[in-house]
Design a protein around this motif. Structure first.
Motif, short mmCIF file in Angstrom:
data_model
loop_
_atom_site.label_atom_id
_atom_site.label_comp_id
_atom_site.label_asym_id
_atom_site.label_seq_id
_atom_site.Cartn_x
_atom_site.Cartn_y
_atom_site.Cartn_z
N GLU A 1 0.51 -1.26 0.09
CA GLU A 1 0.25 0.27 0.08
C GLU A 1 0.69 1.47 -0.11
O GLU A 1 2.00 2.08 0.54
CB GLU A 1 -1.46 -0.03 1.38
N PRO A 2 0.55 2.79 -0.30
CA PRO A 2 0.77 3.66 -1.00
C PRO A 2 1.74 4.10 1.13
O PRO A 2 0.64 4.19 2.32
CB PRO A 2 -0.02 4.69 -1.57
N THR A 3 2.72 4.51 1.21
CA THR A 3 3.35 4.97 2.54
C THR A 3 2.94 6.48 2.65
O THR A 3 3.28 6.73 3.76
CB THR A 3 4.33 3.93 2.78
N GLY A 4 2.48 7.22 1.55
CA GLY A 4 2.55 8.46 1.78
C GLY A 4 2.52 9.06 0.46
O GLY A 4 1.57 8.84 -0.32
N ALA A 5 2.12 10.54 0.19
CA ALA A 5 2.03 11.11 -1.04
C ALA A 5 2.39 12.78 -1.05
O ALA A 5 4.19 12.64 -0.55
CB ALA A 5 0.19 11.91 -0.64
N VAL A 6 2.85 13.01 -2.35
CA VAL A 6 3.62 13.75 -3.20
C VAL A 6 2.80 15.23 -3.22
O VAL A 6 1.47 15.51 -3.42
CB VAL A 6 4.27 13.57 -4.39
N HIS A 7 3.37 16.66 -2.64
CA HIS A 7 2.25 17.84 -2.45
C HIS A 7 3.29 18.65 -3.61
O HIS A 7 4.60 19.06 -2.68
CB HIS A 7 1.91 17.94 -1.09
N GLU A 8 3.05 19.53 -4.21
CA GLU A 8 3.36 21.06 -4.74
C GLU A 8 3.56 21.96 -3.31
O GLU A 8 3.08 21.74 -2.21
CB GLU A 8 2.89 21.71 -5.67
N THR A 9 4.58 22.46 -3.36
CA THR A 9 5.57 23.08 -2.53
C THR A 9 4.54 24.74 -2.63
O THR A 9 3.72 24.68 -4.23
CB THR A 9 6.74 23.72 -2.53
N SER B 1 3.36 9.97 10.42
CA SER B 1 3.75 10.24 10.15
C SER B 1 4.52 11.17 9.74
O SER B 1 4.53 11.58 11.02
CB SER B 1 2.31 11.25 9.34
N ARG B 2 4.96 11.75 8.68
CA ARG B 2 6.56 12.55 9.18
C ARG B 2 6.41 13.05 7.25
O ARG B 2 5.97 12.67 6.57
CB ARG B 2 7.76 11.77 8.59
N THR B 3 6.89 14.25 7.28
CA THR B 3 6.85 15.14 6.83
C THR B 3 7.95 15.42 5.45
O THR B 3 9.21 16.52 6.64
CB THR B 3 6.24 16.87 6.53
N TYR B 4 8.39 15.87 4.22
CA TYR B 4 10.02 15.87 4.37
C TYR B 4 9.42 17.63 3.52
O TYR B 4 8.50 17.15 2.03
CB TYR B 4 10.68 14.19 3.14
N THR B 5 10.30 17.88 3.79
CA THR B 5 10.43 18.72 2.49
C THR B 5 11.61 18.83 1.43
O THR B 5 12.94 18.04 1.61
CB THR B 5 10.67 20.45 2.96
N LEU B 6 12.09 18.51 0.12
CA LEU B 6 12.87 18.85 -0.43
C LEU B 6 13.17 20.11 -1.39
O LEU B 6 12.19 20.79 -2.32
CB LEU B 6 12.73 17.74 -1.35
N THR B 7 14.10 20.79 -1.94
CA THR B 7 14.45 21.54 -2.50
C THR B 7 15.39 21.55 -2.97
O THR B 7 16.24 20.69 -2.79
CB THR B 7 14.72 23.30 -1.67
N PRO B 8 16.04 21.56 -4.46
CA PRO B 8 17.10 21.78 -5.39
C PRO B 8 18.20 22.70 -4.07
O PRO B 8 17.89 23.40 -3.83
CB PRO B 8 16.26 22.37 -6.80
N GLY C 1 10.61 22.43 -5.36
CA GLY C 1 10.53 21.89 -4.53
C GLY C 1 9.72 20.74 -4.63
O GLY C 1 9.14 20.53 -5.63
N LEU C 2 9.68 19.83 -3.38
CA LEU C 2 8.65 19.00 -3.83
C LEU C 2 9.05 18.60 -2.39
O LEU C 2 9.67 18.80 -1.05
CB LEU C 2 8.66 17.05 -4.26
N LEU C 3 6.93 18.74 -1.52
CA LEU C 3 7.15 18.37 0.00
C LEU C 3 6.19 17.47 -0.27
O LEU C 3 5.01 16.41 -0.79
CB LEU C 3 5.75 18.90 0.15
#
Length: 461
Positions: free
Chosen positions: A111-119, A454-461, A124-126
């Motif tokens: 099963e999916p363990t999370g989701a991808v969101h726009e900043t 649940s953990r939130t990750y912020t990915l920036t270039p 970047g990605l959230l």
């Protein structure tokens, strides 16, 4: 839920056949708090390897456990009959459900363990991602010796946790056999059994990373306090004082059959058993007659007999507790009990129960229920809600619209219409309100969510 032979502070335990107390299944010495902490340490060391082995490995292992349970079905059912007095028909059904639980959660690793969101702005990605807690401490009762440990362990393992199981002493032999099956398939340290009593349970509460408990309300409150003080996630499924509401338009004979089985099936030793029957208006007299007849007709006896519905109580103490509530109420109907050494109590329906009586405020955990009148559906809902518990209510009626309108006022976690209060769908959330539960629901997707954070990750270039 107390041990059969020893006081709460005992360090040695004896598990006996409730239908024949001279038949001893297990004698063991509790390992103690230090050994429990060591078991948790081993589980913690094994957890990263179990998680990083990947979804396919976890899924395959859980599927294999399901197959092993099915292969041992006859043996496991007979063991449940012998150790906890479960009637053989129910024991077989529990084992089948146990296999289905493991097979259901074998799909969870995919099963999916999370989701991808726009900043909100910029590149970047959230990401959100659910991750296991680590070591899951499971404290389980004796009445469903295979299903309850499984519906806790399987989602915990599927999510990547390791497990330390502390079963009720009365179900030690069943827990040992389930553990043997799991350990033949899982890597070392992933599934560990710690038998014992309060000392071992307390040590597990002090060392686990997440705790799931099923048992009495008093013990559950202690579990919640201890886990909360440590700041770890905890769920506690506890008692019930469940009502069956019967409206005048119900199929009375069918309702009576459902309710009688929910009162005395497995000697009423289910948290979902019916202990109050609320007859609305004109339903009272026909229900009174039909339910009394149904209760008297329930087969009571040897749990190994396929015809038996109501077997023995788990202990002499439990039998005496049920007998103690009969003295000051009017008995409307009572079944028979077999001659012999077992801890049996007759299925009993009582009426004219005075306000403040323990039957209207405490879980007795035996084959006894009170018949109560109500003026209308609103009055029935009020009576149903008048107890500290809120696990399940069954409603019997031919008018689904009226039922749905009235059910909005019920403060129970589950409502079953034209069905017994007993019965659990393992793929749906299970749990109660008020004193019946604390924390998130069990089973279904709710279970895998509980055993992760649940953990939130912020990915920036």
């Amino acid at each position: 839920m107390t041990t059969q032979q020893k006081p709460a502070d005992a360090t040695s335990f004896v598990s006996r056949n409730p239908a024949d107390p001279s038949d001893v299944l297990a004698e063991f010495t509790a390992p103690g708090a230090l050994a429990t902490a060591d078991a948790t340490d081993r589980a913690r060391a094994a957890q990263p390897g179990w998680l990083h082995g990947g979804a396919a490995a976890r899924s395959s292992a859980l599927s294999a456990i399901a197959g092993a349970v099915e292969a041992a079905a006859d043996e496991l059912a007979a063991l449940a009959v012998r150790e906890v007095g479960k009637p053989i028909a129910e024991a077989r059904a529990e084992v089948a459900r146990t296999a289905a639980i493991w097979r259901y959660y074998a799909q969870a690793p995919y099963e999916p363990t999370g989701a991808v969101h726009e900043t909100a702005a910029g590149p970047g990605l959230l990401l959100t991602r659910r991750r296991p807690h680590g070591v899951a401490g499971l404290i389980t009762p004796w009445n469903f010796p295979f299903a309850i440990p499984s519906w806790k362990a399987a989602p915990a393992l599927a999510a990547g946790n390791t497990v330390v199981l502390k079963p009720a002493p009365e179900a030690t032999a069943c827990a040992l056999r389930l553990t043997e099956i799991a350990q033949q398939i899982l890597p070392s340290g992933v599934f560990t059994l710690v038998p014992g009593g309060p000392a071992e349970g307390g040590a597990l509460l002090s060392t686990a990373d997440v705790v799931s408990f099923t048992g009495s309300t008093a013990v559950g409150a202690t579990v919640v306090r201890a886990a909360t003080a440590r700041g770890i996630p905890v769920q506690a499924e506890m008692g019930g004082l469940n009502a069956a509401i019967v409206l005048p338009d119900a199929d009375i004979e069918r309702a009576a059959a459902h309710i009688a089985s929910a009162i005395a099936g497995y000697a009423g030793q289910k948290c979902t058993a019916t202990s109050r029957v609320i007859a609305v208006g004109a339903a009272l007299e026909p229900l009174r007659e039909a339910l009394a007849e149904a209760v008297r007709a329930l087969p009571v006896g040897d749990p190994a007999d396929p015809a038996t519905v109501c077997g023995p109580l788990i202990s002499a103490w439990a039998r005496d507790r049920v007998g103690a509530v009969h003295g000051d109420v009017a008995v409307l109907a009572a079944g028979a009990t077999p001659d012999g050494p077992g801890w049996y109590a007759a299925p009993t329906l009582v009426e004219k129960v005075p306000q403040g009586h323990r039957l209207l405020g405490e879980e007795v955990f035996g084959p006894i229920a009170a018949l109560l009148p109500a003026d209308d559906l609103a009055d029935a809902v009020r009576i149903s809600n008048s107890v500290p518990y809120g696990l399940v209510t069954s409603v019997h009626t031919a008018d689904l619209g009226a039922a749905l309108h009235g059910l909005d006022g019920l403060d129970t976690g589950m409502v079953r219409v034209n069905a017994p209060s007993t019965g659990v769908d393992f793929h749906l959330p299970f749990g109660g309100a008020k004193a019946s539960a604390h924390g998130p629901r069990e089973q279904g997707h709710a279970a895998t969510e509980f055993f992760t954070s649940s953990r939130t990750y912020t990915l920036t270039p």
